[in-house]
Design a protein around this motif. Structure first.
Motif: not given
Length: 231
Positions: A9-10, A14-16, A30-38
């Protein structure tokens, strides 16, 4: 030395910044989660992982991307779960014209992910163009396949994938197209791949004149192949 990195929800800004700082050897990740809701401004998705970031993480086994583009054409040999949703939210569906990768690049990536157990692709596929030669994708460990796409590209991708007959398959398409023969042929292949596998029940549901759902349940009670889309 981060093993798991999750940012949900970034804002795209910010994610950039995070993506630009995700450099160097990532041998422990080992685990990567990237989630933008905009949804970012413009028709094209500006945020994307770089192929070097994938190759720098040889032990990556979990990748969950929502609203962040995957660098199609490259792969991750140890990846067991890939969840990719091109759209940042259900209310902001990117147009098909914003897809810059090719169907062959999707095939190439999956060929480099033989360890996949769970694969989810939502609005990830470009338009399917006739391929002059056979491109087979072998996923011997696959347990769960989910493809949701607006066109018939999902059915064509399914036809290129070889997987265990016990795998759960869920395919959804909102566009009716003349792919009946592909669907029937692939379903027949799926069921005949393991003659010893017994199923407890088969259900077929017609949601509309152009949509049908297949569900198979094994005798052991685990969920078998499930498919729905246009027929």
């Amino acid at each position: 030395h981060i093993r798991e990195l999750s940012l949900k929800h970034a804002r795209p800004l910010d994610l950039g910044g995070l993506l630009r700082g995700l450099v160097g050897p990532l041998t422990v990740l080992e685990r990567l989660t990237l989630y933008t809701n905009t949804e970012p401004n413009g028709a094209h998705m500006p945020l994307s992982l770089h192929p070097k970031q994938i190759s720098a993480a040889p032990n990556l086994c979990w990748l969950h991307l929502v609203g962040i583009a995957f660098p199609w054409g490259c792969g991750a040999a140890n990846l067991t779960q890939l969840h990719y949703n091109r759209n940042a939210s259900p209310r902001s569906v990117l147009p098909p014209s914003s897809i810059s990768h090719t169907f062959i690049e999707v095939i190439s990536s999956l060929q480099q992910m033989p360890a996949l157990k769970k694969l989810t692709l939502i609005d990830a596929l470009p338009e399917y163009l006739a391929i002059s030669q056979s491109y087979d994708v072998s996923l011997p460990a696959l347990e769960d396949l989910y493809i949701n796409h607006h066109s018939d590209s999902c059915w064509y991708l399914w036809s290129h994938i070889t997987m265990p007959s016990s795998a759960s398959v869920n395919i959804a398409s909102t566009q009716a197209a003349p792919t009946e023969s592909i669907i029937i042929s692939r379903l027949r292949t799926q069921l005949r791949a393991s003659p010893a596998l017994k199923f407890k029940s088969l259900s077929i549901e017609c949601h509309s004149p152009s949509a049908i759902t297949f569900r198979l349940h094994s005798a052991e009670g685990s969920r078998g192949p499930s498919m729905h889309g246009p027929l």
